[in-house]
Design an enzyme around this catalytic site. Sequence first.
Site, PDB file in Angstrom:
ATOM      1  N   HIS A 117       0.823  -1.257  -0.253  1.00 48.49           N
ATOM      2  CA  HIS A 117      -0.146   0.025   0.062  1.00 48.49           C
ATOM      3  C   HIS A 117       0.862   1.266  -0.189  1.00 48.49           C
ATOM      4  O   HIS A 117       1.769   1.246   0.495  1.00 48.49           O
ATOM      5  CB  HIS A 117      -0.821  -0.046   0.812  1.00 48.49           C
ATOM      6  CG  HIS A 117      -0.537   0.098   2.501  1.00 48.49           C
ATOM      7  ND1 HIS A 117      -0.214   1.106   3.250  1.00 48.49           N
ATOM      8  CD2 HIS A 117      -0.026  -0.857   3.364  1.00 48.49           C
ATOM      9  CE1 HIS A 117       0.223   1.005   4.352  1.00 48.49           C
ATOM     10  NE2 HIS A 117       0.400  -0.272   4.589  1.00 48.49           N
ATOM     11  N   ASP A 162       6.010   1.219   6.944  1.00 48.40           N
ATOM     12  CA  ASP A 162       4.656   1.043   6.712  1.00 48.40           C
ATOM     13  C   ASP A 162       3.979   2.028   5.631  1.00 48.40           C
ATOM     14  O   ASP A 162       3.507   2.894   6.268  1.00 48.40           O
ATOM     15  CB  ASP A 162       3.929   1.030   8.176  1.00 48.40           C
ATOM     16  CG  ASP A 162       2.412   0.489   7.735  1.00 48.40           C
ATOM     17  OD1 ASP A 162       1.959  -0.160   6.834  1.00 48.40           O
ATOM     18  OD2 ASP A 162       1.823   0.724   8.779  1.00 48.40           O
ATOM     19  N   GLU A 196      -5.235   1.821   2.109  1.00 44.59           N
ATOM     20  CA  GLU A 196      -5.196   0.711   2.980  1.00 44.59           C
ATOM     21  C   GLU A 196      -5.301   1.035   4.754  1.00 44.59           C
ATOM     22  O   GLU A 196      -6.203   0.378   5.159  1.00 44.59           O
ATOM     23  CB  GLU A 196      -3.833  -0.223   2.812  1.00 44.59           C
ATOM     24  CG  GLU A 196      -3.566  -1.308   3.527  1.00 44.59           C
ATOM     25  CD  GLU A 196      -3.080  -0.928   4.965  1.00 44.59           C
ATOM     26  OE1 GLU A 196      -3.091  -2.238   5.524  1.00 44.59           O
ATOM     27  OE2 GLU A 196      -2.799  -0.118   5.456  1.00 44.59           O
ATOM     28  N   GLU A 197      -4.763   2.380   5.039  1.00 53.15           N
ATOM     29  CA  GLU A 197      -4.834   2.454   6.320  1.00 53.15           C
ATOM     30  C   GLU A 197      -6.240   2.842   6.826  1.00 53.15           C
ATOM     31  O   GLU A 197      -6.420   3.007   8.118  1.00 53.15           O
ATOM     32  CB  GLU A 197      -3.882   3.325   6.728  1.00 53.15           C
ATOM     33  CG  GLU A 197      -2.579   3.205   6.286  1.00 53.15           C
ATOM     34  CD  GLU A 197      -1.748   2.370   7.197  1.00 53.15           C
ATOM     35  OE1 GLU A 197      -2.436   1.784   7.937  1.00 53.15           O
ATOM     36  OE2 GLU A 197      -0.492   2.071   7.242  1.00 53.15           O
ATOM     37  N   ASP A 209       3.892  -5.814   2.850  1.00 53.89           N
ATOM     38  CA  ASP A 209       3.398  -4.716   3.565  1.00 53.89           C
ATOM     39  C   ASP A 209       4.497  -4.762   4.816  1.00 53.89           C
ATOM     40  O   ASP A 209       4.320  -5.539   5.880  1.00 53.89           O
ATOM     41  CB  ASP A 209       2.137  -4.561   3.961  1.00 53.89           C
ATOM     42  CG  ASP A 209       1.695  -3.829   4.861  1.00 53.89           C
ATOM     43  OD1 ASP A 209       2.305  -2.677   5.107  1.00 53.89           O
ATOM     44  OD2 ASP A 209       0.409  -3.405   5.546  1.00 53.89           O
ATOM     45  N   HIS A 218       2.957   4.121  12.086  1.00 52.29           N
ATOM     46  CA  HIS A 218       1.786   4.975  12.289  1.00 52.29           C
ATOM     47  C   HIS A 218       2.295   6.119  13.407  1.00 52.29           C
ATOM     48  O   HIS A 218       1.601   6.798  14.170  1.00 52.29           O
ATOM     49  CB  HIS A 218       0.649   4.157  12.976  1.00 52.29           C
ATOM     50  CG  HIS A 218      -0.133   3.260  12.145  1.00 52.29           C
ATOM     51  ND1 HIS A 218      -1.100   2.518  12.527  1.00 52.29           N
ATOM     52  CD2 HIS A 218       0.337   2.782  10.939  1.00 52.29           C
ATOM     53  CE1 HIS A 218      -1.301   1.714  11.533  1.00 52.29           C
ATOM     54  NE2 HIS A 218      -0.371   1.684  10.354  1.00 52.29           N
TER      55      HIS A 218
HETATM   56  N1  BES Z   1       1.353  -2.741   8.149  1.00 46.89           N
HETATM   57  C1  BES Z   1       0.012  -2.658   8.660  1.00 46.89           C
HETATM   58  C2  BES Z   1      -0.302  -3.938   9.385  1.00 46.89           C
HETATM   59  C3  BES Z   1       0.403  -4.560  10.377  1.00 46.89           C
HETATM   60  C4  BES Z   1       0.850  -3.790  11.420  1.00 46.89           C
HETATM   61  C5  BES Z   1       0.879  -6.090  10.151  1.00 46.89           C
HETATM   62  C6  BES Z   1       1.776  -4.553  12.354  1.00 46.89           C
HETATM   63  C7  BES Z   1       1.482  -6.762  11.354  1.00 46.89           C
HETATM   64  C8  BES Z   1       2.082  -5.902  12.221  1.00 46.89           C
HETATM   65  C9  BES Z   1      -1.214  -2.185   7.865  1.00 46.89           C
HETATM   66  O1  BES Z   1      -0.960  -0.965   7.258  1.00 46.89           O
HETATM   67  C10 BES Z   1      -2.215  -1.558   9.183  1.00 46.89           C
HETATM   68  O2  BES Z   1      -1.692  -0.599   9.793  1.00 46.89           O
HETATM   69  N2  BES Z   1      -3.122  -2.108   9.298  1.00 46.89           N
HETATM   70  C11 BES Z   1      -4.326  -1.857   9.984  1.00 46.89           C
HETATM   71  C12 BES Z   1      -5.644  -2.539   9.850  1.00 46.89           C
HETATM   72  C13 BES Z   1      -6.364  -1.724   8.539  1.00 46.89           C
HETATM   73  C14 BES Z   1      -7.371  -2.501   8.087  1.00 46.89           C
HETATM   74  C15 BES Z   1      -6.686  -0.522   8.795  1.00 46.89           C
HETATM   75  C16 BES Z   1      -3.961  -2.254  11.463  1.00 46.89           C
HETATM   76  O3  BES Z   1      -3.071  -3.234  11.572  1.00 46.89           O
HETATM   77  O4  BES Z   1      -4.352  -1.665  12.551  1.00 46.89           O
HETATM   78 ZN    ZN Z   2      -0.437   0.793   8.548  1.00 49.65          ZN
END
Ligand code: BES
Ligand code: ZN
Length: 492
Positions: A204, A228, A262-263, A290, A373
């Site tokens: 993403h 990320d 994605e976020e 990712d 983040h």
């Molecule tokens: N890269 C992250 C996902 C992630 C974070 C996987 C830490 C494993 C460990 C992704 O960009 C993300 O932040 N995903 C969100 C969920 C999404 C549906 C908004 C999350 O994990 O909070």
């Molecule tokens: Zn993220």
Amino acid sequence: MKNSFILTALFVWFYGSMIAQHQEDSFYATMSLSDAKELKKKHPSEINIISKKRNEAAVLLTDLGGHLLHEQILVHGPGYIYATSEDEAIKAIQQSYIQKVKNVADYTITEDATVQKVLPIINVDSITNHIKELEAFGNRYHTSPSGKQSALDLKIKWEQIAAAYNRDDVSVRLYDHERTPMPSVIMTIEGTELPDQIVVVGGHLDSTSRHLTDRDDPNSRIAPGADDDASGIATITESARALFEIGFKPKRTIEIMAYAAEEIGLVGSKEIASAYDAQNKNVIAVGQFDMTLYNGSAKDIHFVEDKGVTDVELTDFFESLLDYYNSEGAHKITYGFTSCGYGCSDHHSWGTQGFRAAFPFEANFSNSNNNIHTKNDTFSLIGTANHAVKFAKLCSEFLIEVAKDSRKTLATPSYEKDNYTVFVQNKVLSYELDQSLKVEQLQIFDVNGKLVFSSQLTDNNGTMSLTDLVTGVYVVSIKLTSENTITKKIVL
Ligand code: BES
Ligand code: ZN
């Protein structure tokens, strides 16, 4: 009579206000039930839990509720997944993602010669520079102008890379979305023989901050998103560039995807995966990249195993690629397993549509980069892209083996038949190779490409007992020190 009038009026008022509220600043989503409950406790007016099943909830969430969830309840971890309607949200938690997998392809390892060419040319500086370029936007939040600009610029960058290698079989397009102003970017490498069969790799492009002011305040937008997920975008970009450098032309079509938004709940990839499904596109495998930058665990690559979301056979195949190509030497890569337990990235959008998806991740889930983040998700805090190089190697191996090289005759080293004999009798393998060939290692793979036997070789002839292997068809592969390989099919 009067009572029913009042009831009807109440009903109309109630639903009217629900709809009004929804149009204004709320949306449907699915998320973890425990997070939903915690949010409800802290901010009762920002979330409605509509339906629940096991630890999943279908919710109506206000925009503010979505922000508060990330700021106060999660560090990272289960977010929410956007749903287009109440109905879709409820269905999503009922289904628990167990669907029939579409588009079965056989995944085999046959392209040793091509892969050996690409591995040494994956360039750490290209990845580093690309991550820094993306980080320099300061913020790639899906509604920020710089988020959109990053997509427009990526399209140009990808076009320039393809042009530099004179690839007129490559095109790049923006994919506009309904639920975000930010477009996704898709590079297509048209297959020469089976163009309707599509192999996808993606990451993403957007970034976010769990701190509201960092994300939304026009004066302080800070969401560098180096790991990320600038790292994933840089990884797949370098992988494509390296394939161009060796002149690889795929038989099947390859699509490299940089997803938008994605976020905020997998919005970009969800729209793409459901459109591809509606158009009956024949996507045979999806790899998600990712977070590839932070080296936080003892093992290098961790495959996310989420029941019903990541595909078991495709994940097995990724493992086989590492067993075959990266078990030792200069390109050695170790691996382990982890899980998210929720829709943590875009592979989920494909997996829940019934496509086969796999997700090689930077570390064990609990050891992954804690700075994501935040304004500290920068390249300099990590300092090297050596970890991402490993993912770019795996990504290239995956694309070469699943899409296959159409210049087979150029790619396969030819050995005179009488240079070697390899045969099997009563589960005993005999091999005899000409003294001019320097032998290194003997490996045996099953029909799925899984490594089932491996042994160092010092002599040019010998025998090996294979009584431990079950009856069936196998491929014997003898690695020669000159980086070439003899392969021979055997039947036990
Ligand atoms: N890269 C992250 C996902 C992630 C974070 C996987 C830490 C494993 C460990 C992704 O960009 C993300 O932040 N995903 C969100 C969920 C999404 C549906 C908004 C999350 O994990 O909070
Ligand atoms: Zn993220």
